[in-house]
Motif scaffolding. Sequence first.
Motif, PDB file in Angstrom:
ATOM      1  N   SER A 133     114.698  75.337  -1.634  1.00 42.39           N
ATOM      2  CA  SER A 133     114.718  73.889  -1.856  1.00 42.39           C
ATOM      3  C   SER A 133     114.776  73.132  -0.532  1.00 42.39           C
ATOM      4  O   SER A 133     114.079  72.126  -0.343  1.00 42.39           O
ATOM      5  CB  SER A 133     115.920  73.515  -2.729  1.00 42.39           C
ATOM      6  OG  SER A 133     116.019  72.124  -2.894  1.00 42.39           O
ATOM      7  N   ALA A 134     115.579  73.615   0.412  1.00 35.37           N
ATOM      8  CA  ALA A 134     115.652  72.977   1.729  1.00 35.37           C
ATOM      9  C   ALA A 134     114.319  73.091   2.458  1.00 35.37           C
ATOM     10  O   ALA A 134     113.866  72.152   3.130  1.00 35.37           O
ATOM     11  CB  ALA A 134     116.763  73.619   2.560  1.00 35.37           C
ATOM     12  N   GLU A 135     113.636  74.231   2.325  1.00 39.61           N
ATOM     13  CA  GLU A 135     112.335  74.403   2.964  1.00 39.61           C
ATOM     14  C   GLU A 135     111.302  73.435   2.384  1.00 39.61           C
ATOM     15  O   GLU A 135     110.443  72.918   3.104  1.00 39.61           O
ATOM     16  CB  GLU A 135     111.858  75.841   2.786  1.00 39.61           C
ATOM     17  CG  GLU A 135     110.585  76.162   3.546  1.00 39.61           C
ATOM     18  CD  GLU A 135     110.200  77.620   3.440  1.00 39.61           C
ATOM     19  OE1 GLU A 135     109.263  78.028   4.145  1.00 39.61           O
ATOM     20  OE2 GLU A 135     110.848  78.345   2.658  1.00 39.61           O
ATOM     21  N   GLN A 136     111.384  73.170   1.081  1.00 38.25           N
ATOM     22  CA  GLN A 136     110.482  72.197   0.472  1.00 38.25           C
ATOM     23  C   GLN A 136     110.704  70.805   1.052  1.00 38.25           C
ATOM     24  O   GLN A 136     109.750  70.051   1.279  1.00 38.25           O
ATOM     25  CB  GLN A 136     110.672  72.177  -1.048  1.00 38.25           C
ATOM     26  CG  GLN A 136     110.184  73.442  -1.746  1.00 38.25           C
ATOM     27  CD  GLN A 136     110.507  73.460  -3.222  1.00 38.25           C
ATOM     28  OE1 GLN A 136     111.253  72.596  -3.715  1.00 38.25           O
ATOM     29  NE2 GLN A 136     109.988  74.434  -3.942  1.00 38.25           N
ATOM     30  N   LEU A 153     124.132  74.286   3.273  1.00 31.97           N
ATOM     31  CA  LEU A 153     123.998  75.746   3.221  1.00 31.97           C
ATOM     32  C   LEU A 153     124.901  76.410   4.257  1.00 31.97           C
ATOM     33  O   LEU A 153     125.474  77.483   4.007  1.00 31.97           O
ATOM     34  CB  LEU A 153     122.543  76.133   3.471  1.00 31.97           C
ATOM     35  CG  LEU A 153     121.539  75.825   2.347  1.00 31.97           C
ATOM     36  CD1 LEU A 153     120.117  76.034   2.840  1.00 31.97           C
ATOM     37  CD2 LEU A 153     121.800  76.701   1.137  1.00 31.97           C
ATOM     38  N   ALA A 154     125.023  75.794   5.430  1.00 28.56           N
ATOM     39  CA  ALA A 154     125.863  76.368   6.482  1.00 28.56           C
ATOM     40  C   ALA A 154     127.330  76.402   6.073  1.00 28.56           C
ATOM     41  O   ALA A 154     128.075  77.290   6.483  1.00 28.56           O
ATOM     42  CB  ALA A 154     125.685  75.578   7.771  1.00 28.56           C
ATOM     43  N   LYS A 155     127.764  75.444   5.261  1.00 27.48           N
ATOM     44  CA  LYS A 155     129.150  75.477   4.784  1.00 27.48           C
ATOM     45  C   LYS A 155     129.383  76.656   3.839  1.00 27.48           C
ATOM     46  O   LYS A 155     130.475  77.222   3.795  1.00 27.48           O
ATOM     47  CB  LYS A 155     129.477  74.168   4.063  1.00 27.48           C
ATOM     48  CG  LYS A 155     129.537  72.951   4.972  1.00 27.48           C
ATOM     49  CD  LYS A 155     129.873  71.716   4.166  1.00 27.48           C
ATOM     50  CE  LYS A 155     129.929  70.478   5.060  1.00 27.48           C
ATOM     51  NZ  LYS A 155     130.226  69.249   4.300  1.00 27.48           N
ATOM     52  N   LEU A 163     119.401  80.359   7.902  1.00 27.20           N
ATOM     53  CA  LEU A 163     119.669  79.055   8.511  1.00 27.20           C
ATOM     54  C   LEU A 163     118.912  78.916   9.837  1.00 27.20           C
ATOM     55  O   LEU A 163     118.390  77.836  10.154  1.00 27.20           O
ATOM     56  CB  LEU A 163     121.167  78.874   8.732  1.00 27.20           C
ATOM     57  CG  LEU A 163     122.034  78.810   7.471  1.00 27.20           C
ATOM     58  CD1 LEU A 163     123.496  78.792   7.847  1.00 27.20           C
ATOM     59  CD2 LEU A 163     121.678  77.577   6.655  1.00 27.20           C
ATOM     60  N   THR A 164     118.858  79.985  10.602  1.00 27.88           N
ATOM     61  CA  THR A 164     118.118  79.937  11.869  1.00 27.88           C
ATOM     62  C   THR A 164     116.635  79.660  11.630  1.00 27.88           C
ATOM     63  O   THR A 164     116.005  78.856  12.335  1.00 27.88           O
ATOM     64  CB  THR A 164     118.284  81.265  12.626  1.00 27.88           C
ATOM     65  OG1 THR A 164     119.675  81.514  12.839  1.00 27.88           O
ATOM     66  CG2 THR A 164     117.563  81.222  13.966  1.00 27.88           C
ATOM     67  N   ILE A 165     116.072  80.291  10.601  1.00 27.16           N
ATOM     68  CA  ILE A 165     114.661  80.082  10.277  1.00 27.16           C
ATOM     69  C   ILE A 165     114.419  78.647   9.841  1.00 27.16           C
ATOM     70  O   ILE A 165     113.459  77.987  10.267  1.00 27.16           O
ATOM     71  CB  ILE A 165     114.225  81.070   9.178  1.00 27.16           C
ATOM     72  CG1 ILE A 165     114.366  82.510   9.678  1.00 27.16           C
ATOM     73  CG2 ILE A 165     112.799  80.782   8.732  1.00 27.16           C
ATOM     74  CD1 ILE A 165     114.092  83.559   8.631  1.00 27.16           C
ATOM     75  N   ASP A 171     112.708  71.848  13.296  1.00 29.16           N
ATOM     76  CA  ASP A 171     112.411  71.395  14.657  1.00 29.16           C
ATOM     77  C   ASP A 171     110.900  71.372  14.912  1.00 29.16           C
ATOM     78  O   ASP A 171     110.374  70.417  15.506  1.00 29.16           O
ATOM     79  CB  ASP A 171     113.106  72.316  15.654  1.00 29.16           C
ATOM     80  CG  ASP A 171     112.920  71.852  17.089  1.00 29.16           C
ATOM     81  OD1 ASP A 171     113.328  70.728  17.413  1.00 29.16           O
ATOM     82  OD2 ASP A 171     112.342  72.618  17.887  1.00 29.16           O
ATOM     83  N   ALA A 172     110.184  72.393  14.425  1.00 27.09           N
ATOM     84  CA  ALA A 172     108.734  72.441  14.618  1.00 27.09           C
ATOM     85  C   ALA A 172     108.036  71.300  13.880  1.00 27.09           C
ATOM     86  O   ALA A 172     107.112  70.670  14.413  1.00 27.09           O
ATOM     87  CB  ALA A 172     108.196  73.788  14.132  1.00 27.09           C
ATOM     88  N   GLN A 173     108.479  71.012  12.657  1.00 23.13           N
ATOM     89  CA  GLN A 173     107.867  69.919  11.889  1.00 23.13           C
ATOM     90  C   GLN A 173     108.125  68.579  12.552  1.00 23.13           C
ATOM     91  O   GLN A 173     107.252  67.695  12.574  1.00 23.13           O
ATOM     92  CB  GLN A 173     108.410  69.920  10.452  1.00 23.13           C
ATOM     93  CG  GLN A 173     107.859  71.019   9.578  1.00 23.13           C
ATOM     94  CD  GLN A 173     106.468  70.717   9.076  1.00 23.13           C
ATOM     95  OE1 GLN A 173     105.812  69.813   9.569  1.00 23.13           O
ATOM     96  NE2 GLN A 173     105.993  71.475   8.107  1.00 23.13           N
ATOM     97  N   ARG A 174     109.315  68.397  13.089  1.00 30.85           N
ATOM     98  CA  ARG A 174     109.626  67.140  13.774  1.00 30.85           C
ATOM     99  C   ARG A 174     108.727  66.970  15.005  1.00 30.85           C
ATOM    100  O   ARG A 174     108.206  65.873  15.256  1.00 30.85           O
ATOM    101  CB  ARG A 174     111.099  67.120  14.191  1.00 30.85           C
ATOM    102  CG  ARG A 174     112.055  66.752  13.060  1.00 30.85           C
ATOM    103  CD  ARG A 174     113.492  66.882  13.506  1.00 30.85           C
ATOM    104  NE  ARG A 174     114.392  66.289  12.516  1.00 30.85           N
ATOM    105  CZ  ARG A 174     115.699  66.539  12.449  1.00 30.85           C
ATOM    106  NH1 ARG A 174     116.239  67.374  13.320  1.00 30.85           N
ATOM    107  NH2 ARG A 174     116.442  65.956  11.524  1.00 30.85           N
TER     108      ARG A 174
END
Length: 349
Positions: A133-136, A153-155, A163-165, A171-174
């Motif tokens: 869902s976060a990737e979407q 998710l990190a919590k 999380l690293t992925i 960052d790449a999308q930004r």
Amino acid sequence: MDTRDILDTRRHARGAIRPVVIAIIAIFALLAVGAWFLIIKPHQELVMADSGGHPSTPVSATTRAAPPPPANVAAMDVNQLLAEARTAMNEQRYLAPTGNNAFEFYLRVLEKDPGNKVASDALRETFPFAATSAEQSINSRDFNEAQRQIDLLAKADPTNFTLTILRSKLDAQRKTLDKQQQDAADQQKTQQLAAQKAAADKLAADQLAAEQQKAQSAAEQQKTQQTRTAQQPSQQPSTAPTTAADNSAAASADGGNAGAPTSDAVLVKAVGARYPTAAMRARQEGWVLVSFTVDANGRTSDVKVVDAQPHRIFDRAALDAVERYQFTAAKKDGVAVPSTKQQRIEFKL
């Protein structure tokens, strides 16, 4: 003792051990089966009930309107929070919307009851699907929402490599979006500069056409004036010797010249002033007041600037234009004489 007796005894001992081993293995197998049906399977069913189905159920692409969040989440007890979490899982609201999703409810359960196995197991089982869902959200470039979901998710599992992925993808999308926006801004700036250049070229072409039209009109005026002058009868002065009788005629002729027409210099050919390139680019306008002398041949001389606004911007262009003017000389008693004139030249876009 006989050797054969010893061997027989050993054989009987080994034969007695084998049934015991088999019995022990059978007991362990029964215990494993009982543990599966009595402990593991009920626990998995409970987890599946909490998550609204089997954990391998894919995330639905259909977005349903989420119900409003509970009025007072902070005041809920563990059972109420688990019930809200189950409802959210059934509706696949893993991480969104804010304040009304399964992960936040389970995390609140763990805040109230850190050892709650239902909440911790549910978070672990559904982590991969919440990460999807976060990737979407990242792929749809809802970066703020994606960052919120990654933090959530990190919590739940701060050491998970997923999380690293996700952070790398975000960052790449930004960076991709920033580059696209910069490229679009550069393209827009290039188009604006091209439009400005085209407008300046058109303005220069229009001004040149206007100057040519003025020059053509002046030439036609001059031609008309010359035609009229040619149609007037020419008078030749007398060259006969002067006698006493002729003195009287000469006096009469002098008196006649005194009554000949007197006129000012008339412009017969005007030359358009060239618009300075720097002033055109700066879209600057102004005027120049020029004084000059028209000699007996109709040519200009002693051309100089009397006043200008702004100073020294259009002076040279105005002087060059006036120096090429042509006039019909001023006349006094029918005789061409020099005269002084002033001309105001406008520079407008």
